[in-house]
Motif scaffolding. Structure first.
Motif, PDB file in Angstrom:
ATOM      1  N   ASP A  91      -9.627  23.905  -9.088  1.00 37.88           N
ATOM      2  CA  ASP A  91      -8.447  23.385  -9.784  1.00 37.88           C
ATOM      3  C   ASP A  91      -8.841  22.570 -11.016  1.00 37.88           C
ATOM      4  OD1 ASP A  91      -6.838  24.612  -7.904  1.00 37.88           O
ATOM      5  OD2 ASP A  91      -6.283  22.758  -6.861  1.00 37.88           O
ATOM      6  N   LEU A  92      -9.887  21.769 -10.903  1.00 33.14           N
ATOM      7  CA  LEU A  92     -10.340  20.987 -12.060  1.00 33.14           C
ATOM      8  C   LEU A  92     -10.904  21.898 -13.155  1.00 33.14           C
ATOM      9  CD1 LEU A  92     -11.921  17.862 -10.336  1.00 33.14           C
ATOM     10  CD2 LEU A  92      -9.874  17.920 -11.782  1.00 33.14           C
ATOM     11  N   ARG A  93     -11.582  22.959 -12.751  1.00 38.69           N
ATOM     12  CA  ARG A  93     -12.088  23.916 -13.744  1.00 38.69           C
ATOM     13  C   ARG A  93     -10.919  24.559 -14.490  1.00 38.69           C
ATOM     14  NH1 ARG A  93     -16.167  25.150 -15.469  1.00 38.69           N
ATOM     15  NH2 ARG A  93     -17.565  24.601 -13.809  1.00 38.69           N
ATOM     16  N   ASP A  94      -9.857  24.907 -13.780  1.00 41.51           N
ATOM     17  CA  ASP A  94      -8.666  25.460 -14.422  1.00 41.51           C
ATOM     18  C   ASP A  94      -8.044  24.445 -15.388  1.00 41.51           C
ATOM     19  OD1 ASP A  94      -8.962  27.838 -13.041  1.00 41.51           O
ATOM     20  OD2 ASP A  94      -7.429  27.367 -11.531  1.00 41.51           O
ATOM     21  N   GLU A  95      -7.994  23.190 -14.959  1.00 41.69           N
ATOM     22  CA  GLU A  95      -7.396  22.136 -15.779  1.00 41.69           C
ATOM     23  C   GLU A  95      -8.225  21.827 -17.027  1.00 41.69           C
ATOM     24  OE1 GLU A  95      -7.236  17.308 -15.460  1.00 41.69           O
ATOM     25  OE2 GLU A  95      -6.679  18.405 -13.649  1.00 41.69           O
ATOM     26  N   LEU A  96      -9.546  21.769 -16.871  1.00 43.76           N
ATOM     27  CA  LEU A  96     -10.426  21.324 -17.954  1.00 43.76           C
ATOM     28  C   LEU A  96     -10.959  22.463 -18.816  1.00 43.76           C
ATOM     29  CD1 LEU A  96     -12.394  18.680 -15.877  1.00 43.76           C
ATOM     30  CD2 LEU A  96     -10.620  18.225 -17.579  1.00 43.76           C
ATOM     31  N   GLY A  97     -10.888  23.686 -18.322  1.00 43.09           N
ATOM     32  CA  GLY A  97     -11.366  24.833 -19.085  1.00 43.09           C
ATOM     33  C   GLY A  97     -12.755  25.279 -18.647  1.00 43.09           C
ATOM     34  N   ALA A  98     -13.021  26.556 -18.826  1.00 40.88           N
ATOM     35  CA  ALA A  98     -14.277  27.163 -18.370  1.00 40.88           C
ATOM     36  C   ALA A  98     -15.496  26.614 -19.096  1.00 40.88           C
ATOM     37  CB  ALA A  98     -14.204  28.679 -18.532  1.00 40.88           C
ATOM     38  N   SER A  99     -15.311  26.049 -20.283  1.00 39.77           N
ATOM     39  CA  SER A  99     -16.469  25.531 -21.019  1.00 39.77           C
ATOM     40  C   SER A  99     -16.912  24.155 -20.529  1.00 39.77           C
ATOM     41  CB  SER A  99     -16.155  25.464 -22.520  1.00 39.77           C
ATOM     42  OG  SER A  99     -15.112  24.533 -22.758  1.00 39.77           O
ATOM     43  N   THR A 100     -16.138  23.547 -19.630  1.00 34.46           N
ATOM     44  CA  THR A 100     -16.508  22.239 -19.079  1.00 34.46           C
ATOM     45  C   THR A 100     -17.537  22.417 -17.972  1.00 34.46           C
ATOM     46  OG1 THR A 100     -14.352  21.299 -19.591  1.00 34.46           O
ATOM     47  CG2 THR A 100     -15.646  20.169 -17.916  1.00 34.46           C
ATOM     48  N   GLU A 101     -18.595  21.631 -18.029  1.00 35.35           N
ATOM     49  CA  GLU A 101     -19.626  21.653 -16.995  1.00 35.35           C
ATOM     50  C   GLU A 101     -19.305  20.553 -15.989  1.00 35.35           C
ATOM     51  OE1 GLU A 101     -24.361  22.516 -17.066  1.00 35.35           O
ATOM     52  OE2 GLU A 101     -23.577  21.154 -18.575  1.00 35.35           O
ATOM     53  N   LEU A 102     -19.098  20.947 -14.720  1.00 43.53           N
ATOM     54  CA  LEU A 102     -18.736  19.992 -13.678  1.00 43.53           C
ATOM     55  C   LEU A 102     -19.965  19.564 -12.881  1.00 43.53           C
ATOM     56  CD1 LEU A 102     -15.447  21.584 -12.259  1.00 43.53           C
ATOM     57  CD2 LEU A 102     -15.672  19.735 -13.935  1.00 43.53           C
ATOM     58  N   TYR A 103     -19.993  18.280 -12.534  1.00 44.94           N
ATOM     59  CA  TYR A 103     -21.051  17.692 -11.723  1.00 44.94           C
ATOM     60  C   TYR A 103     -20.384  17.017 -10.528  1.00 44.94           C
ATOM     61  CZ  TYR A 103     -24.155  18.401 -15.684  1.00 44.94           C
ATOM     62  OH  TYR A 103     -24.894  18.955 -16.699  1.00 44.94           O
ATOM     63  N   PHE A 104     -20.563  17.590  -9.336  1.00 48.66           N
ATOM     64  CA  PHE A 104     -19.942  17.019  -8.140  1.00 48.66           C
ATOM     65  C   PHE A 104     -20.860  15.946  -7.570  1.00 48.66           C
ATOM     66  CE2 PHE A 104     -18.807  16.723  -3.672  1.00 48.66           C
ATOM     67  CZ  PHE A 104     -17.447  16.505  -3.780  1.00 48.66           C
ATOM     68  N   ILE A 105     -20.360  14.731  -7.486  1.00 50.38           N
ATOM     69  CA  ILE A 105     -21.140  13.575  -7.043  1.00 50.38           C
ATOM     70  C   ILE A 105     -20.833  13.303  -5.579  1.00 50.38           C
ATOM     71  CG2 ILE A 105     -21.588  11.123  -7.446  1.00 50.38           C
ATOM     72  CD1 ILE A 105     -20.281  11.644 -10.311  1.00 50.38           C
ATOM     73  N   THR A 106     -21.888  13.205  -4.776  1.00 50.55           N
ATOM     74  CA  THR A 106     -21.694  12.928  -3.351  1.00 50.55           C
ATOM     75  C   THR A 106     -22.835  12.059  -2.841  1.00 50.55           C
ATOM     76  OG1 THR A 106     -21.212  13.942  -1.201  1.00 50.55           O
ATOM     77  CG2 THR A 106     -22.893  15.014  -2.555  1.00 50.55           C
ATOM     78  N   GLY A 107     -22.579  11.376  -1.749  1.00 50.00           N
ATOM     79  CA  GLY A 107     -23.598  10.524  -1.156  1.00 50.00           C
ATOM     80  C   GLY A 107     -24.727  11.325  -0.558  1.00 50.00           C
ATOM     81  N   ALA A 108     -25.892  10.708  -0.515  1.00 46.76           N
ATOM     82  CA  ALA A 108     -27.070  11.370   0.041  1.00 46.76           C
ATOM     83  C   ALA A 108     -26.828  11.830   1.471  1.00 46.76           C
ATOM     84  CB  ALA A 108     -28.262  10.422  -0.013  1.00 46.76           C
ATOM     85  N   ASP A 109     -26.053  11.052   2.225  1.00 47.20           N
ATOM     86  CA  ASP A 109     -25.791  11.403   3.619  1.00 47.20           C
ATOM     87  C   ASP A 109     -24.953  12.675   3.745  1.00 47.20           C
ATOM     88  OD1 ASP A 109     -23.790   9.843   2.377  1.00 47.20           O
ATOM     89  OD2 ASP A 109     -22.925   9.266   4.291  1.00 47.20           O
ATOM     90  N   ALA A 110     -24.179  12.999   2.708  1.00 46.66           N
ATOM     91  CA  ALA A 110     -23.310  14.182   2.769  1.00 46.66           C
ATOM     92  C   ALA A 110     -24.015  15.464   2.324  1.00 46.66           C
ATOM     93  CB  ALA A 110     -22.074  13.960   1.903  1.00 46.66           C
ATOM     94  N   LEU A 111     -25.117  15.355   1.586  1.00 42.39           N
ATOM     95  CA  LEU A 111     -25.784  16.552   1.063  1.00 42.39           C
ATOM     96  C   LEU A 111     -26.181  17.532   2.153  1.00 42.39           C
ATOM     97  CD1 LEU A 111     -28.132  15.199  -1.753  1.00 42.39           C
ATOM     98  CD2 LEU A 111     -26.117  16.648  -2.033  1.00 42.39           C
ATOM     99  N   ALA A 112     -26.713  17.011   3.242  1.00 41.49           N
ATOM    100  CA  ALA A 112     -27.189  17.895   4.307  1.00 41.49           C
ATOM    101  C   ALA A 112     -26.050  18.678   4.956  1.00 41.49           C
ATOM    102  CB  ALA A 112     -27.941  17.093   5.368  1.00 41.49           C
ATOM    103  N   GLY A 113     -24.821  18.188   4.833  1.00 46.90           N
ATOM    104  CA  GLY A 113     -23.688  18.859   5.447  1.00 46.90           C
ATOM    105  C   GLY A 113     -23.042  19.935   4.600  1.00 46.90           C
ATOM    106  N   ILE A 114     -23.512  20.128   3.368  1.00 49.07           N
ATOM    107  CA  ILE A 114     -22.881  21.104   2.474  1.00 49.07           C
ATOM    108  C   ILE A 114     -22.761  22.498   3.096  1.00 49.07           C
ATOM    109  CG2 ILE A 114     -23.165  22.364   0.297  1.00 49.07           C
ATOM    110  CD1 ILE A 114     -24.079  19.761  -0.990  1.00 49.07           C
ATOM    111  N   PRO A 115     -23.746  22.989   3.840  1.00 53.71           N
ATOM    112  CA  PRO A 115     -23.591  24.326   4.431  1.00 53.71           C
ATOM    113  C   PRO A 115     -22.382  24.461   5.353  1.00 53.71           C
ATOM    114  CG  PRO A 115     -25.881  23.660   4.501  1.00 53.71           C
ATOM    115  CD  PRO A 115     -25.090  22.447   4.076  1.00 53.71           C
ATOM    116  N   THR A 116     -21.879  23.348   5.875  1.00 57.16           N
ATOM    117  CA  THR A 116     -20.726  23.404   6.782  1.00 57.16           C
ATOM    118  C   THR A 116     -19.389  23.314   6.034  1.00 57.16           C
ATOM    119  OG1 THR A 116     -20.577  20.997   7.145  1.00 57.16           O
ATOM    120  CG2 THR A 116     -22.118  22.247   8.549  1.00 57.16           C
ATOM    121  N   TRP A 117     -19.432  23.095   4.738  1.00 54.16           N
ATOM    122  CA  TRP A 117     -18.193  22.934   3.979  1.00 54.16           C
ATOM    123  C   TRP A 117     -17.465  24.262   3.840  1.00 54.16           C
ATOM    124  CZ3 TRP A 117     -19.493  19.305  -0.762  1.00 54.16           C
ATOM    125  CH2 TRP A 117     -19.958  18.085  -0.273  1.00 54.16           C
ATOM    126  N   HIS A 118     -16.173  24.182   3.711  1.00 57.04           N
ATOM    127  CA  HIS A 118     -15.313  25.352   3.547  1.00 57.04           C
ATOM    128  C   HIS A 118     -15.731  26.152   2.314  1.00 57.04           C
ATOM    129  CE1 HIS A 118     -11.611  27.652   3.955  1.00 57.04           C
ATOM    130  NE2 HIS A 118     -11.261  27.365   2.718  1.00 57.04           N
TER     131      HIS A 118
END
Length: 197
Positions: A91-118
């Motif tokens: 949704d943010l990519r649609d709002e900001l445009g395809a030329s915008t580079e997105l950086y998703f910021i998350t805590g170190a404790d959450a990184l290991a759980g990324i494979p379980t994300w939807h």
């Protein structure tokens, strides 16, 4: 090309640790802005005592109102259903445009759980990932093919669950949260008599 950070969370309540992470990553990675996105319906942290989404958004928006590099977004509140990172980023990519580079910021404790994300397999095409330190958590690169930058931030051992417990016990949260959040919690009677989870 615009470079935009995305910091999502329940922000229940938003605290100084969230703002330090957003500010430090914006500085270290030369981001144009960081968008803070309160989860409408957090699927990983369902709690019966979760403050209403509108309250969590109001606290977040008030806390960043005076910082030109930070802004709050309603993108997850205005979408029905659970708040999934993949939908937030799309949704943010649609709002900001395809030329915008997105950086998703998350805590170190959450990184290991990324494979379980939807729909985790779709994330690499939407954003780069930034893992930030949290006291007591080692930085781990996730076991999915996402590009991860690791950023050490000043250690602030503050958690939203501890803040809720402090309020429920009648203890102050001033100096742990922005003043506008402290006032909002008091004026709206949030977290009184609730157990931290």
């Amino acid at each position: 090309m615009q470079r935009v950070g995305v910091l999502g969370g329940t922000f229940d309540p938003l605290h100084l640790g969230h703002l330090v992470a957003a500010s430090e990553v914006a500085h270290r990675l030369s981001l144009d802005e960081v968008v803070l996105v309160p989860a409408g319906q957090p699927w990983q942290k369902p709690r019966p005592d979760l403050a209403p989404a509108e309250d969590r958004y109001a606290m977040t928006a008030s806390a960043v109102a005076d910082d030109p590099r930070l802004r709050a977004s309603r993108v997850d509140l205005d979408r029905a259903g659970p708040s999934y990172t993949v939908d937030t980023l799309a949704d943010l990519r649609d709002e900001l445009g395809a030329s915008t580079e997105l950086y998703f910021i998350t805590g170190a404790d959450a990184l290991a759980g990324i494979p379980t994300w939807h729909r985790a397999e779709e994330l690499p095409a939407l954003a780069r990932f930034v893992g930030v330190t949290r006291p007591g958590h080692a930085l781990q690169v996730p076991a999915v093919p996402v590009e991860v930058s690791l950023v050490d931030i000043p250690a602030l051992d503050i958690s939203s669950s501890d803040l809720r417990a402090r309020v429920a016990a009648g203890r102050p949260i001033r100096y742990l949260v922005p003043d506008v959040v402290d006032r909002y919690v008091a004026e709206h009677g949030l977290y009184r008599g609730t157990a931290a989870r």
